[in-house]
Design an enzyme around this catalytic site. Structure first.
Site, PDB file in Angstrom:
ATOM      1  N   LYS A  34       0.818  -1.207   0.000  1.00 46.85           N
ATOM      2  CA  LYS A  34       0.000   0.000   0.000  1.00 46.85           C
ATOM      3  C   LYS A  34       0.860   1.269   0.000  1.00 46.85           C
ATOM      4  O   LYS A  34       2.080   1.198   0.063  1.00 46.85           O
ATOM      5  CB  LYS A  34      -0.979  -0.032   1.171  1.00 46.85           C
ATOM      6  CG  LYS A  34      -1.939  -1.227   1.126  1.00 46.85           C
ATOM      7  CD  LYS A  34      -3.047  -1.089   0.092  1.00 46.85           C
ATOM      8  CE  LYS A  34      -3.706  -2.376  -0.337  1.00 46.85           C
ATOM      9  NZ  LYS A  34      -4.597  -3.011   0.602  1.00 46.85           N
TER      10      LYS A  34
HETATM   11  C1  LIG Z   1      -5.570  -4.141   1.005  1.00 49.78           C
HETATM   12  C2  LIG Z   1      -7.035  -3.904   1.086  1.00 49.78           C
HETATM   13  C3  LIG Z   1      -7.765  -4.117   2.255  1.00 49.78           C
HETATM   14  C4  LIG Z   1      -7.209  -4.829   3.446  1.00 49.78           C
HETATM   15  O1  LIG Z   1      -6.078  -4.272   3.972  1.00 49.78           O
HETATM   16  P1  LIG Z   1      -5.253  -5.096   5.072  1.00 49.78           P
HETATM   17  O2  LIG Z   1      -4.468  -4.016   5.766  1.00 49.78           O
HETATM   18  O3  LIG Z   1      -4.374  -6.037   4.306  1.00 49.78           O
HETATM   19  O4  LIG Z   1      -6.201  -5.784   5.955  1.00 49.78           O
HETATM   20  C5  LIG Z   1      -9.091  -3.733   2.294  1.00 49.78           C
HETATM   21  N1  LIG Z   1      -9.687  -3.205   1.229  1.00 49.78           N
HETATM   22  C6  LIG Z   1      -9.035  -3.000   0.064  1.00 49.78           C
HETATM   23  C7  LIG Z   1      -9.758  -2.368  -1.076  1.00 49.78           C
HETATM   24  C8  LIG Z   1      -7.692  -3.370  -0.055  1.00 49.78           C
HETATM   25  O5  LIG Z   1      -7.052  -3.228  -1.212  1.00 49.78           O
END
Ligand SMILES: *Cc1c(COP(=O)(O)O)cnc(C)c1O
Length: 420
Positions: free
Chosen positions: A211
């Site tokens: 991210k």
């Molecule tokens: C990555 C992601 C999540 C979950 O994030 P985590 O921190 O891995 O739990 C939720 N929603 C979307 C759209 C994502 O891309």
């Protein structure tokens, strides 16, 4: 030539020093670093006229979404509306609570939840008419989860209007959207835009490894609602009614606490929070790097027949670069039954360029497909987009040469795959 991965975190001396600082401090789990990370995050999101948001560091965005829905009172008998075009986290947390997901199609242009499809779905549910997955069940709509896909902000003004007139809760899945600015006219303050994740009842950011800023695993729940913040803080820590993290280290802290609910263990340890603080201090730089790469791609691919560049807006966080291949679902010439899009991704990989697909829609995933008896065509824009899209590398450490190489490989293989 070395391969170009799909994603790579931007980690430097600051992050390394932050981890060493915590390792040497004698305190590894949630403590001062997590508190400082929350404060700094709140300050980042502060608007001139508004109070600071409450920020709760959690061990993933999935945990944060679960906590936000729990605090809104979502449970058995609740329906939660969300796009099928998202990661499974957005929907699985609804099931954790015994509630049901109702999927909503995306707008053909933005790839985000289509407000008119949301309005249509809600009015059909209200009048007891069938929508894909539901046939006038006893359950009632309780909340909406818009997802800022790829960092492009949703039409929050329309979504909030639709949700508020029905008293529905809104949790923004902002996993892709740190930091993104939403057009959001607020006549009372004169503001014309707000941070994605601060408009609904709560917003949740992700610090997963790929991210925009990362702690490896982690997330942040943001809300201006003190009731939601209090409930989520309690449930983040086993349902314990007060902060007790310092009960071992601080001789003045009491050993006594009470458990008021069967909560969860969703706290972010200091080791990771310290990395988050270093990443947060770079967030604007990282954003400017992603924007540079996206602009370069836009110039290279805009106007190339068969390629459709992603829509953008001035506040876009540019987390992903989802390039579309017109007719991507058609068979690729000379590749058997393989589609153009699939052949294209295979060729990128063969040429050392990592790529991915965001997202495989939830309504074609076995669990959701079977639970709600859904078929691919129930959400036509979502399915079409899925079949055409390929996400290109857009990580801040990419050099100009690496960006140019991705461009060359894309253009060359678009031709070989019969895209243009
Ligand atoms: C990555 C992601 C999540 C979950 O994030 P985590 O921190 O891995 O739990 C939720 N929603 C979307 C759209 C994502 O891309």
């Amino acid at each position: 030539m070395t391969d170009i991965p799909f994603a790579r975190p931007f980690i430097g001396e600051e992050e390394e020093q932050a981890v060493l600082r915590v390792l040497r401090s004698g305190w590894l789990t949630t403590g001062e670093e997590a508190l400082a990370f929350e404060k700094e995050f709140a300050r980042f999101l502060a608007e001139d006229t508004a109070p600071l948001p409450c920020c709760l560091a959690v061990n993933s965005a999935t945990s944060g979404l679960h906590l936000a829905l729990e605090a809104l009172g979502i449970g058995p008998g609740s329906l939660v509306l969300l796009p099928s075009y998202t990661f499974t986290s957005t929907a699985e947390v609804v099931r954790y609570l015994g509630a049901e997901s109702v999927f909503v199609d995306i707008a053909p242009n933005s790839g985000n939840m289509d407000p008119s499809a949301l309005e249509y779905t809600l009015s059909r549910l209200e009048s007891g008419k069938a929508v894909p997955g539901f046939r006038g069940a006893a359950s009632r709509p309780k909340a909406v989860i818009p997802v800022h896909f790829g960092g492009l902000p949703c039409d929050m003004a329309s979504i909030m209007h639709i949700a508020r007139k029905r008293g529905l809760g809104v949790v923004e899945d902002s996993a892709h959207a740190f930091p993104a600015r939403c057009p959001f006219p607020a006549p009372d303050t004169g503001a014309v835009q707000r941070w994605a994740g601060t408009i609904g009842d709560a917003g949740v950011f992700s610090f997963y490894a790929t991210k925009t800023i990362t702690t490896g695993e982690g997330g942040m729940l943001v809300t201006f609602d003190t009731k939601i913040a209090e409930r989520a803080a309690c449930m983040r820590s086993h349902g314990i009614d007060r902060p007790v993290w310092n009960r071992y280290a601080d001789t003045k802290a009491s050993w006594y606490y009470e458990v008021t609910a069967p909560g969860y263990k969703y706290n972010l340890p200091d080791l990771l929070a310290a990395v988050g603080r270093a990443q947060l201090s770079r967030a604007s730089f990282l954003l400017s790097r992603r924007r540079e790469i996206a602009r370069r791609y836009d110039r290279a691919f805009g106007g190339v027949p068969g390629l459709v560049i992603p829509p953008t807006s001035p506040g876009d966080a540019r987390h992903l670069y989802p390039l579309r291949i017109a007719g991507g679902a058609e068979p690729a010439p000379g590749a058997g039954t393989e589609s153009r899009r699939d052949a294209f991704i295979r060729r990128l990989k063969e040429n050392g360029v990592g790529a991915s697909v965001h997202f495989i829609p939830l309504h074609i995933m076995p669990y959701y497909k079977n639970r709600y008896t859904l078929s691919a065509g129930d959400f036509p824009e979502t399915y079409k987009r899925y079949r055409e899209t390929v996400s290109l590398p857009i990580w801040p450490g990419m050099t100009a040469e690496e960006t140019e190489r991705v461009i060359a490989v894309v253009l060359e293989n678009a031709e070989k795959t019969g895209i243009h």
